[in-house]
Design an enzyme around this catalytic site. Sequence first.
Site, PDB file in Angstrom:
ATOM      1  N   HIS A  74     -24.507 -16.350 -75.235  1.00  0.00           N
ATOM      2  CA  HIS A  74     -25.574 -15.393 -74.926  1.00  0.00           C
ATOM      3  C   HIS A  74     -25.038 -14.261 -74.054  1.00  0.00           C
ATOM      4  O   HIS A  74     -25.338 -13.085 -74.299  1.00  0.00           O
ATOM      5  CB  HIS A  74     -26.737 -16.127 -74.240  1.00  0.00           C
ATOM      6  N   ASP A 120     -31.335 -13.329 -77.686  1.00  0.00           N
ATOM      7  CA  ASP A 120     -32.257 -14.259 -77.034  1.00  0.00           C
ATOM      8  C   ASP A 120     -32.740 -15.335 -78.000  1.00  0.00           C
ATOM      9  O   ASP A 120     -32.827 -16.514 -77.642  1.00  0.00           O
ATOM     10  CB  ASP A 120     -33.448 -13.500 -76.442  1.00  0.00           C
TER      11      ASP A 120
END
EC number: 3.1.1.4
Length: 146
Positions: A74, A120
């Site tokens: 991420h 996300d």
Amino acid sequence: MNPAHLLILAAVCVSSLGASSNRPMPLNLYQFKNMIQCTVPSRSWWDFADYGCYCGRGGSGTPVDDLDRCCQVHDNCYNEAEKISGCWPYFKTYSYECSQGTLTCKGGNNACAAAVCDCDRLAAICFAGAPYNNNNYNIDLKARCQ
């Protein structure tokens, strides 16, 4: 001081106010929190805010497990999104939908919003598939993340 830097500083200061899980945060982080709650409703999003070497503040060393690796990916995804002109992932909002644990980024997002939404979304899906080890919450970063 550059007005853009002042805006970032103000947002960071505002996001750090408060002493509970109801503290204000940049809108993108609020959306990310909601995505996590969509895919992992059994855990508080706060459980992921200080996990391993990469979930939460900073990020260095070798991820301690698969969940921490989700956060490393991420972080790298946000770094790639920052290469889009004018894209600030922590502050970029986007359109998405959560339906029965399934996340969908909406088609109307611009390039930055689409990239951040996908970062996300993929992280939240990764969190749902990775085991959570309580021993990796709030670890000593200096000792374990070199």
